[in-house]
Design a protein around this motif. Structure first.
Motif, PDB file in Angstrom:
ATOM      1  N   LEU A  44       0.869  -0.827  -0.149  1.00 37.14           N
ATOM      2  CA  LEU A  44      -0.089  -0.325  -0.353  1.00 37.14           C
ATOM      3  C   LEU A  44       0.453   1.027   0.117  1.00 37.14           C
ATOM      4  O   LEU A  44       0.481   2.346  -0.290  1.00 37.14           O
ATOM      5  N   VAL A  47       2.759   1.887  -3.129  1.00 39.69           N
ATOM      6  CA  VAL A  47       1.836   3.180  -4.059  1.00 39.69           C
ATOM      7  C   VAL A  47       2.214   4.762  -3.879  1.00 39.69           C
ATOM      8  O   VAL A  47       2.154   5.093  -5.397  1.00 39.69           O
ATOM      9  N   LEU A  48       2.985   5.120  -3.016  1.00 42.02           N
ATOM     10  CA  LEU A  48       2.993   6.399  -2.935  1.00 42.02           C
ATOM     11  C   LEU A  48       4.210   7.044  -4.394  1.00 42.02           C
ATOM     12  O   LEU A  48       3.862   7.627  -4.706  1.00 42.02           O
ATOM     13  N   VAL A  70       0.574  -0.034 -10.431  1.00 39.55           N
ATOM     14  CA  VAL A  70      -0.222   0.429  -9.000  1.00 39.55           C
ATOM     15  C   VAL A  70      -1.561  -0.032  -8.795  1.00 39.55           C
ATOM     16  O   VAL A  70      -1.217  -0.166  -7.211  1.00 39.55           O
ATOM     17  N   GLN A  71      -2.037  -0.229  -9.609  1.00 43.52           N
ATOM     18  CA  GLN A  71      -3.136  -0.882  -8.972  1.00 43.52           C
ATOM     19  C   GLN A  71      -2.494  -2.396  -8.912  1.00 43.52           C
ATOM     20  O   GLN A  71      -4.027  -2.603  -7.326  1.00 43.52           O
ATOM     21  N   VAL A  74      -2.031  -1.552  -4.902  1.00 38.86           N
ATOM     22  CA  VAL A  74      -2.889  -1.849  -4.048  1.00 38.86           C
ATOM     23  C   VAL A  74      -4.002  -2.800  -4.094  1.00 38.86           C
ATOM     24  O   VAL A  74      -4.862  -3.073  -3.578  1.00 38.86           O
ATOM     25  N   GLY A  75      -4.680  -3.762  -5.094  1.00 42.79           N
ATOM     26  CA  GLY A  75      -5.089  -5.256  -5.066  1.00 42.79           C
ATOM     27  C   GLY A  75      -4.218  -5.743  -4.256  1.00 42.79           C
ATOM     28  O   GLY A  75      -5.244  -6.771  -3.742  1.00 42.79           O
ATOM     29  N   SER A  77      -2.178  -5.453  -1.916  1.00 42.92           N
ATOM     30  CA  SER A  77      -2.808  -5.303  -0.437  1.00 42.92           C
ATOM     31  C   SER A  77      -3.810  -5.498   0.262  1.00 42.92           C
ATOM     32  O   SER A  77      -4.271  -5.880   1.500  1.00 42.92           O
ATOM     33  N   GLN A  78      -4.658  -5.058  -1.026  1.00 34.55           N
ATOM     34  CA  GLN A  78      -6.387  -5.703  -0.783  1.00 34.55           C
ATOM     35  C   GLN A  78      -6.462  -7.372   0.560  1.00 34.55           C
ATOM     36  O   GLN A  78      -6.561  -7.753   0.690  1.00 34.55           O
TER      37      GLN A  78
END
Lengths: 299, 126, 198
Positions: A44, A47-48, A70-71, A74-75, A77-78
């Motif tokens: 996560l 991403v930054l 980047v997506q 996030v995916g 981390s989800q």
């Protein structure tokens, strides 16, 4: 340790895998949560450094590839937080602990992304270092984590292709572009060498004892050097470590990475730590009302 | 003898970030076989996920991806996505629920299996 | 710069460029949510939606680029700001306002559906084929917009956002000041080294 715990330890050390619903020692569960949560945080926070460059990507294809990368993070981390949540710590708690600085994330995500050259180096080499750790998790004793790692590794290998292509295009470009890459590599080499952690012997590493990890830190670093230094050199780039060389026995020699810097950075004192956690805190605050409205449904 | 090979391929989604990678890999494999590739990217609606072969669907499932529902069954309707018609690729249970219409790539949705507690990806119907 | 060429666009490009520019700029705006949306699910959703929109822009640019003697990338990045034909509605910078973001999402998907439907019925088979493909993908955007509409419809700030933004949907003409900033950022790396390939 109780007889039951001994039996469990023997089971995982002989290659046995554990499911969510199986019995497990408290210490094992706690170590799993700590380790997997840090992985989720890292995806996560990872991403930054890249997200600001999504808006400056110089071609449509780069824009798509970077947004997708980047997506993916996030995916990941989800998916990873879902595994942590099934172990007993809900995602919202993980996020609270992340922004309060209570839990950690990987050293490389505490540094700034100065140019498009950094974007290439991150996608190529930071992801290469990460995939070495992640491949070793395919044999993790906790089966749900091992299963999602298969998918994560597959996606990361795509990121490396994207990163290498960004670098290759710049190296085949103008002097100014080559300079951007070299400067970025110089900036990232230190953090990359620290990435796999202190070289503590695997047998003393609790994550290895429980077979959450299947290889030691030093071993991972050797794999990284062996896989990528020849490629770095082949592209005409130089590595800023004068001691770096491969011995006749195939082992890489290098200057001792700065372990004090690593400790300082991962305990929340990196050059971008506060700013990035601050951004997370602010945006989390600004969208708090949305979660309040939706939560009964989303929960 | 004409040694050119013409390939037409349609991305599942136009914004597929892997389009160039796939196109280049096709071309290089064809070159390895000794032919000159011409890979054309098709930008219309003539391809559908209905054309994935049973073998292809099985490969998806083995890799942990649930294959797409048929177009005819209204596979792309919200109701469908939320229904229990989707099987977990790991344990085969239909006790699954939609977590997110959008998955890690544009072509996939995210579902969760309540039976084996495993998140998994569902290919979208196109 | 391809600006001079674009002052006289072809009959085919005329109705297509505003659509492609809208998709490009909205794609850019939506990707601003990547990493900071109210839920991880929405980070992923808005990143996906942004990719689809950029993908649509790219496909349309490709369709018109050849006859304009240019490329999709040049159309996307190398025009002067005043030559873009997007509407101010997509130029608005709405981060971190989720209510307005969802309001624009709902209003845009609705207007876009009508526009794409017209293209599906076009005589030009390439345009019609591409429009059908785009429409197929947009189904998922509409589902997503619908889901959020239902979640927020009782929220006063969402209703206010809809009222505020609705009149802008069909507006064309002058760019907003924030478009200039977006353009600067979007083309920054590309302009940084003259003549380079990225």
């Amino acid at each position: 340790m109780s007889a039951r715990e001994d039996e469990f330890l023997e089971y995982v050390q002989s290659g046995g895998q554990v499911e969510t619903t199986d019995w497990m020692p408290d210490d094992y569960r706690a170590k799993l949560i700590k380790f997997i949560e840090m992985h989720g945080n890292s995806e996560l926070m990872g991403v930054l450094p890249e997200r600001e460059w999504i808006l400056r990507a110089p071609t449509l294809q780069r824009k798509l590839a970077l947004t997708a990368k980047v997506q993916d993070e996030v995916g990941h981390s989800q998916l990873i937080y879902r595994v942590v949540s099934d172990l007993g710590k809900p995602r919202e708690h993980c996020l609270d602990d992340l922004i309060s600085g209570k839990s950690k994330f990987h050293n490389v995500f505490h540094y700034p992304t100065k140019t498009w050259g950094d974007v290439g180096v991150i996608a190529w080499l930071v992801d290469a270092a990460a995939i070495i750790s992640q491949k070793a998790l395919l044999k993790c004793s906790y089966a749900p984590y091992a299963r999602i790692m298969k998918k994560i590794c597959w996606e990361e290998s795509f990121h490396i292709l994207h990163g290498r292509d960004v670098i290759l295009t710049m190296m085949n470009g103008t002097d100014a572009q080559r300079e951007l890459v070299q400067e970025a590599l110089d900036r990232w080499w230190g953090p990359l060498m620290q990435f796999h952690g202190n070289p503590i012997p695997a047998e003393d590493d609790p994550m290895y004892i429980w077979r959450i990890k299947s290889q030691g830190n030093g071993e991972a670093r050797q794999q990284f050097l062996d896989g990528y230094v020849p490629q770095i050199w082949e592209l005409g780039l130089t590595v800023s470590d004068p001691k770096l060389r491969k011995n006749d026995d195939g082992v890489w020699e290098f200057s001792e990475p700065d372990w004090d810097e690593l400790k300082h950075v991962v305990t929340g004192h990196g050059p971008k730590t506060e700013e990035r956690l601050g951004l997370r805190r602010t945006t989390r605050g600004e969208t708090e009302w949305v979660r309040r409205v939706v939560l009964p449904e989303a929960a | 003898m004409d040694s050119r090979v013409h390939v037409e391929f349609t991305p599942s989604f136009l914004g597929c970030p892997a389009l160039e990678v796939m196109r280049d890999q096709m071309a290089s494999r064809i070159r390895e076989l000794g032919a000159e590739p011409e890979v054309e990217v098709v930008l219309d609606d003539s391809w559908s996920t209905d054309r994935i072969t049973p073998e292809g669907r099985e490969k998806l499932r083995e890799s942990g991806f649930a294959p797409p529902a048929p177009r005819e069954a209204g596979g792309s309707q919200l109701v469908q996505l939320q229904s229990k018609a989707f099987k977990c690729p790991y344990c085969g249970s239909t006790e699954t629920r939609l977590e997110n219409i959008f998955g890690p790539t544009p072509c996939r949705s995210l579902r969760y299996c309540a039976s084996c507690r495993q998140p998994f990806e569902q290919f979208k119907t196109i | 710069m391809v600006s001079t060429v674009l002052r006289r666009v072809s009959a085919r490009a005329e109705p297509l460029l505003p659509i492609a520019d809208d998709e490009l700029i909205l794609g850019w705006r939506n990707s601003e949510w990547t990493g900071i949306a109210p839920f991880l699910e929405e980070d992923v959703a808005f990143s996906s939606i942004a990719q689809n929109e950029i993908g649509h822009a790219r496909a349309i640019y490709q369709l018109v680029a050849e006859e304009l003697g240019t490329t999709a990338d040049e159309l996307a990045f190398d025009r002067k700001p005043e030559d873009y034909r997007c509407s101010p509605f997509v130029e608005l910078r709405l981060v971190p306002d989720w209510a307005k973001t969802i309001a624009r999402h709902c209003l845009y998907e609705d207007a876009d559906q009508r526009r794409i439907q017209e293209l599906i019925e076009a005589d030009d088979p390439e345009v019609a084929g591409l429009a059908a493909k785009i429409d197929r993908e947009e189904v998922y955007h509409r589902m997503h917009a619908q889901m959020w509409f239902e979640r927020l419809e009782d929220e006063p700030q969402f209703q206010e956002a809809l009222e505020e933004l609705r009149p802008l949907v069909d507006q064309r003409g002058e760019h907003l000041p924030e478009f200039e900033h977006l353009w600067q950022e979007m083309t920054e790396v590309r302009r940084s080294v003259a003549g380079a390939t990225w």
